[in-house]
Write a protein that holds these residues in place. Structure first.
Motif, PDB file in Angstrom:
ATOM      1  N   VAL A  62       7.946   7.242  -1.077  1.00 25.00           N
ATOM      2  CA  VAL A  62       7.714   7.186  -2.515  1.00 25.00           C
ATOM      3  C   VAL A  62       8.099   5.805  -3.024  1.00 25.00           C
ATOM      4  O   VAL A  62       9.219   5.339  -2.813  1.00 25.00           O
ATOM      5  CB  VAL A  62       8.522   8.273  -3.244  1.00 25.00           C
ATOM      6  N   TYR A  63       7.154   5.131  -3.665  1.00 24.03           N
ATOM      7  CA  TYR A  63       7.385   3.808  -4.228  1.00 24.03           C
ATOM      8  C   TYR A  63       7.411   3.925  -5.745  1.00 24.03           C
ATOM      9  O   TYR A  63       6.536   4.548  -6.341  1.00 24.03           O
ATOM     10  CB  TYR A  63       6.289   2.843  -3.787  1.00 24.03           C
ATOM     11  N   SER A  64       8.394   3.330  -6.357  1.00 24.12           N
ATOM     12  CA  SER A  64       8.598   3.461  -7.793  1.00 24.12           C
ATOM     13  C   SER A  64       7.432   2.852  -8.559  1.00 24.12           C
ATOM     14  O   SER A  64       7.023   1.713  -8.295  1.00 24.12           O
ATOM     15  CB  SER A  64       9.900   2.768  -8.193  1.00 24.12           C
ATOM     16  N   THR A  65       6.943   3.604  -9.519  1.00 25.79           N
ATOM     17  CA  THR A  65       5.891   3.068 -10.381  1.00 25.79           C
ATOM     18  C   THR A  65       6.444   2.037 -11.360  1.00 25.79           C
ATOM     19  O   THR A  65       5.678   1.331 -12.016  1.00 25.79           O
ATOM     20  CB  THR A  65       5.211   4.215 -11.166  1.00 25.79           C
ATOM     21  N   GLU A  66       7.762   1.928 -11.455  1.00 25.26           N
ATOM     22  CA  GLU A  66       8.370   0.873 -12.268  1.00 25.26           C
ATOM     23  C   GLU A  66       8.267  -0.476 -11.568  1.00 25.26           C
ATOM     24  O   GLU A  66       8.195  -1.516 -12.222  1.00 25.26           O
ATOM     25  CB  GLU A  66       9.842   1.202 -12.544  1.00 25.26           C
ATOM     26  N   ASP A  67       8.245  -0.452 -10.229  1.00 25.99           N
ATOM     27  CA  ASP A  67       8.242  -1.689  -9.454  1.00 25.99           C
ATOM     28  C   ASP A  67       6.880  -2.043  -8.876  1.00 25.99           C
ATOM     29  O   ASP A  67       6.654  -3.196  -8.503  1.00 25.99           O
ATOM     30  CB  ASP A  67       9.243  -1.588  -8.298  1.00 25.99           C
ATOM     31  N   PHE A  68       5.998  -1.059  -8.780  1.00 28.35           N
ATOM     32  CA  PHE A  68       4.710  -1.284  -8.130  1.00 28.35           C
ATOM     33  C   PHE A  68       3.567  -0.697  -8.953  1.00 28.35           C
ATOM     34  O   PHE A  68       3.683   0.416  -9.486  1.00 28.35           O
ATOM     35  CB  PHE A  68       4.670  -0.627  -6.736  1.00 28.35           C
ATOM     36  N   PHE A  69       2.471  -1.448  -9.056  1.00 28.41           N
ATOM     37  CA  PHE A  69       1.207  -0.833  -9.454  1.00 28.41           C
ATOM     38  C   PHE A  69       0.734   0.015  -8.276  1.00 28.41           C
ATOM     39  O   PHE A  69       0.912  -0.360  -7.116  1.00 28.41           O
ATOM     40  CB  PHE A  69       0.156  -1.903  -9.763  1.00 28.41           C
ATOM     41  N   GLN A  70       0.093   1.154  -8.589  1.00 21.19           N
ATOM     42  CA  GLN A  70      -0.310   2.056  -7.520  1.00 21.19           C
ATOM     43  C   GLN A  70      -1.706   2.621  -7.779  1.00 21.19           C
ATOM     44  O   GLN A  70      -2.123   2.770  -8.932  1.00 21.19           O
ATOM     45  CB  GLN A  70       0.688   3.217  -7.384  1.00 21.19           C
ATOM     46  N   ARG A  71      -2.362   2.934  -6.695  1.00 14.67           N
ATOM     47  CA  ARG A  71      -3.655   3.630  -6.760  1.00 14.67           C
ATOM     48  C   ARG A  71      -3.936   4.248  -5.399  1.00 14.67           C
ATOM     49  O   ARG A  71      -3.424   3.786  -4.372  1.00 14.67           O
ATOM     50  CB  ARG A  71      -4.788   2.668  -7.142  1.00 14.67           C
ATOM     51  N   THR A  72      -4.723   5.301  -5.378  1.00 15.63           N
ATOM     52  CA  THR A  72      -5.268   5.835  -4.136  1.00 15.63           C
ATOM     53  C   THR A  72      -6.790   5.772  -4.237  1.00 15.63           C
ATOM     54  O   THR A  72      -7.362   6.044  -5.299  1.00 15.63           O
ATOM     55  CB  THR A  72      -4.838   7.287  -3.879  1.00 15.63           C
ATOM     56  N   ARG A  73      -7.418   5.434  -3.142  1.00 18.51           N
ATOM     57  CA  ARG A  73      -8.858   5.191  -3.183  1.00 18.51           C
ATOM     58  C   ARG A  73      -9.519   5.740  -1.923  1.00 18.51           C
ATOM     59  O   ARG A  73      -9.008   5.573  -0.818  1.00 18.51           O
ATOM     60  CB  ARG A  73      -9.125   3.686  -3.293  1.00 18.51           C
ATOM     61  N   LEU A  74     -10.665   6.366  -2.101  1.00 16.55           N
ATOM     62  CA  LEU A  74     -11.516   6.713  -0.967  1.00 16.55           C
ATOM     63  C   LEU A  74     -12.348   5.472  -0.671  1.00 16.55           C
ATOM     64  O   LEU A  74     -13.286   5.152  -1.392  1.00 16.55           O
ATOM     65  CB  LEU A  74     -12.405   7.913  -1.289  1.00 16.55           C
ATOM     66  N   ASP A  75     -11.983   4.763   0.383  1.00 14.23           N
ATOM     67  CA  ASP A  75     -12.600   3.473   0.682  1.00 14.23           C
ATOM     68  C   ASP A  75     -13.998   3.636   1.284  1.00 14.23           C
ATOM     69  O   ASP A  75     -14.351   4.725   1.752  1.00 14.23           O
ATOM     70  CB  ASP A  75     -11.709   2.681   1.635  1.00 14.23           C
ATOM     71  N   PRO A  76     -14.793   2.556   1.296  1.00 11.40           N
ATOM     72  CA  PRO A  76     -16.155   2.648   1.842  1.00 11.40           C
ATOM     73  C   PRO A  76     -16.224   3.087   3.298  1.00 11.40           C
ATOM     74  O   PRO A  76     -17.249   3.591   3.738  1.00 11.40           O
ATOM     75  CB  PRO A  76     -16.685   1.218   1.681  1.00 11.40           C
ATOM     76  N   ASP A  77     -15.129   2.916   4.058  1.00 10.32           N
ATOM     77  CA  ASP A  77     -15.136   3.341   5.464  1.00 10.32           C
ATOM     78  C   ASP A  77     -14.770   4.806   5.652  1.00 10.32           C
ATOM     79  O   ASP A  77     -14.646   5.284   6.782  1.00 10.32           O
ATOM     80  CB  ASP A  77     -14.211   2.451   6.295  1.00 10.32           C
ATOM     81  N   GLY A  78     -14.565   5.554   4.537  1.00  4.12           N
ATOM     82  CA  GLY A  78     -14.299   6.982   4.624  1.00  4.12           C
ATOM     83  C   GLY A  78     -12.835   7.360   4.727  1.00  4.12           C
ATOM     84  O   GLY A  78     -12.509   8.536   4.890  1.00  4.12           O
ATOM     85  N   VAL A  79     -11.933   6.396   4.620  1.00  3.16           N
ATOM     86  CA  VAL A  79     -10.496   6.656   4.717  1.00  3.16           C
ATOM     87  C   VAL A  79      -9.901   6.699   3.305  1.00  3.16           C
ATOM     88  O   VAL A  79     -10.185   5.837   2.468  1.00  3.16           O
ATOM     89  CB  VAL A  79      -9.789   5.581   5.557  1.00  3.16           C
ATOM     90  N   PHE A  80      -9.069   7.711   3.049  1.00  2.00           N
ATOM     91  CA  PHE A  80      -8.382   7.871   1.766  1.00  2.00           C
ATOM     92  C   PHE A  80      -7.036   7.171   1.884  1.00  2.00           C
ATOM     93  O   PHE A  80      -6.143   7.632   2.596  1.00  2.00           O
ATOM     94  CB  PHE A  80      -8.214   9.353   1.451  1.00  2.00           C
ATOM     95  N   ARG A  81      -6.879   6.016   1.186  1.00  2.00           N
ATOM     96  CA  ARG A  81      -5.685   5.187   1.335  1.00  2.00           C
ATOM     97  C   ARG A  81      -4.898   5.110   0.037  1.00  2.00           C
ATOM     98  O   ARG A  81      -5.474   5.103  -1.051  1.00  2.00           O
ATOM     99  CB  ARG A  81      -6.064   3.763   1.769  1.00  2.00           C
ATOM    100  N   GLN A  82      -3.588   4.998   0.202  1.00  2.00           N
ATOM    101  CA  GLN A  82      -2.699   4.776  -0.926  1.00  2.00           C
ATOM    102  C   GLN A  82      -2.277   3.310  -0.911  1.00  2.00           C
ATOM    103  O   GLN A  82      -1.829   2.783   0.105  1.00  2.00           O
ATOM    104  CB  GLN A  82      -1.467   5.678  -0.845  1.00  2.00           C
ATOM    105  N   TYR A  83      -2.424   2.629  -2.060  1.00  2.00           N
ATOM    106  CA  TYR A  83      -2.122   1.206  -2.177  1.00  2.00           C
ATOM    107  C   TYR A  83      -1.009   0.980  -3.193  1.00  2.00           C
ATOM    108  O   TYR A  83      -0.909   1.695  -4.199  1.00  2.00           O
ATOM    109  CB  TYR A  83      -3.355   0.434  -2.643  1.00  2.00           C
TER     110      TYR A  83
END
Length: 544
Positions: free
Chosen positions: A252-273
């Protein structure tokens, strides 16, 4: 001894009992965020100095986002404005970008209306039976239409390929990947919260969007509720009984310290950034979007479609994963090239055209690749054979593009198109790839003299002239002058034969054509090979 709990389960009684309360609180916090109101009649223009609206913090922007470096086409989108690179998290017209001069307005009847450069409405959003008094871009990345303090419409309810902290994906909703990193249109993969209760990742047919078999899923039929990306940065699939199933297994990364998003990328992998906020994040995180978790763990291994579809990568290619959070690699086997290097999902094509009419096994080799396979393209299976026999069976068969050898005794012959190609240490097989010995099509041309010119048959000049059209202009002039001198300058009635120094045949590059001595054959993919002489030997080395 009791077995350890599943890593997907968070059996904490506190989390289970307070789940609905947390959701309600997060909704209340989101609703309570200060609005930077956009009033009715306010307009943005694509390509102008005023083409987006900012959230109060300036972290998010909503408006016209250029889809290319030339800024000739635009999406109506929401994106991270304060990161580098910027990251689009939502778009309205991904399949139909508009040109410079298009407008986006909050209309007098309370709708967001996109009109193209010709004044035609291309998209609109708003409540069906109410009029929004204002719009706002929130610091959560949500765009809302409001009236009397209440939200009538919000972008969070209609995600494209990304979820942000505080956003949920309810049953019957989905994320759809974009096609490539540079093409924002609908892509080849989907994350779907099915109405039956399962959460699934599925490959899709292009352009219809038909679903193939899922390659990752949480099988919670009749009990799944919604996918939650909560305000603390954790991602769960919530069940109707309050149980939370961890999806990404990331720290778990603090939303106070990091911008966050999760994305279904074009290669078909669901990644958390995550992206470190200026002056807030600690540790060794670089100033970029860092992938910290993904599902599935290895899409190359997990995606196996034994029905239709090409697999993770395109037909005649194979998938290789580096094992970390980075993008998947799609590669062509030896003797193949990408049909479109910018759109690798289209697959690979042979650098030599296959033909059974003039097939000669002696003109081909088999190149071995360890730990590779195309598991669903075989048409013949042999047992109790050695590798040499497997090779020979494929070489003698013009339809065989690849042979797979396994367990020192099993052999499969495979024909085009090859599908679901993959490479990895988990594949204990050897692929034998058929390639042309010269890697160019000249080896398939017939050898020997093909032109005979007799003095009395002047119509042969027409045949020669047709051939010479493919040669250089200077060479044509000299060659024609010599032929005319030979024919008309010798005694009448004597028959002579013209024997060229190189054989002339039909070029097999998708259309007919001839070659001339000392000319070059231009391969469709850019490689070149010198023309063969009358004995079929090449004066040039291998083309690349």
């Amino acid at each position: 001894m009791a077995s350890p709990p599943s890593p997907y389960l968070l059996p904490s009684l506190i989390l289970t009992r307070t789940f609905l309360l947390v959701l309600l609180l997060s909704q209340t916090i989101s609703s309570a965020q200060s609005y930077s109101n956009i009033t009715q009649g306010t307009t943005l223009t694509a390509g102008s100095s005023i083409s987006s609206w900012l959230s109060p913090s300036g972290d998010f922007a909503f408006g016209f986002y250029p889809t290319n470096a030339q800024a000739s086409l635009f999406l109506v989108a929401i994106w991270f404005e304060s990161t580098s690179p910027k990251a689009v998290v939502w778009s309205a017209n991904r399949d139909a970008p508009v040109r410079s001069g298009s407008t986006l307005q909050l209309t007098s009847d309370g709708r967001l209306s996109l009109k193209d450069e010709g004044g035609n409405e291309a998209w609109s959003a708003g409540p069906a039976n109410a009029s929004a008094a204002a719009a706002a871009v929130l610091d959560s990345g949500n765009v809302v239409l409001t009236a009397s303090g209440g939200i009538l419409w919000q972008s969070f309810d209609l995600p494209t390929d990304t979820l942000l902290p505080g956003q949920v994906l309810g049953l019957g909703s989905d994320l759809r990947s974009q096609l490539t990193d540079s093409d924002f249109s609908d892509g080849r993969f989907e994350l779907a919260a099915q109405t039956s209760g399962e959460l699934q990742l599925l490959p899709l047919a292009i352009p219809s969007g038909n679903q193939y078999d899922p390659y990752w899923s949480i099988d919670t039929t009749d009990s799944g509720f919604q996918l939650v990306y909560n305000e603390s940065g954790s991602i769960y699939f919530a069940l109707t009984n309050g149980t939370l199933l961890n999806v990404t297994m990331a720290s778990v990364y603090s939303t106070e310290d990091f911008f966050q998003r999760t994305r279904l990328d074009p290669d078909g992998v669901f990644r958390q950034y995550i992206y470190p906020k200026s002056g807030r994040a600690t540790g060794s995180w670089s100033g970029k979007w860092n992938a910290v978790a993904k599902v599935p763990a290895d899409i190359c291994q997990d995606l196996q479609s034994d029905g239709a579809g090409s697999g993770t990568c395109g037909f005649n290619s194979y998938c290789r994963s580096g094992g970390d959070q980075s993008e998947v690699n799609c590669l062509c086997p030896p003797g193949y090239s990408f049909i479109d290097p910018e759109r690798k999902y289209k697959g690979c094509d042979q650098d030599f055209p296959p033909s059974c009419k003039r097939y000669d096994p002696a003109q081909f080799n088999l190149i071995p690749i360890n730990n590779a396979d195309w598991p669903f393209s075989d048409y013949e299976h042999y047992t109790n054979v050695n590798e040499d026999q497997c090779r020979q069976y494929c070489l003698e068969d013009c339809l065989c593009a690849v042979a797979i050898f396994w367990d020192e005794k099993e052999c499969w012959k495979k024909k085009l198109p090859l599908s679901n190609g993959k490479m990895g240490s988990y594949i204990n097989r050897r692929a034998l790839i058929k390639v042309s010995k010269s890697n160019n099509t000249s080896l398939l041309l017939p050898s020997g003299p093909v032109i005979s010119v007799v003095k009395k048959e002047r119509k042969s000049l027409i045949q020669i002239g047709a051939v010479l059209l493919g040669c250089s202009g200077f060479f044509n002039v000299i060659f024609i002058a010599l032929i005319i001198a030979k024919i008309f300058g010798s005694p009448r009635g004597r028959s002579q034969t013209f024997q060229p120094q190189s054989s002339i045949g039909t070029g097999r590059y998708g259309g007919g054509g001839e070659v001339c001595e000392n000319s070059v054959l231009v391969h469709p993919r850019g490689s070149v090979a010198q023309a063969f002489d009358a004995e079929g030997d090449s004066d040039a080395g291998r083309s690349s």
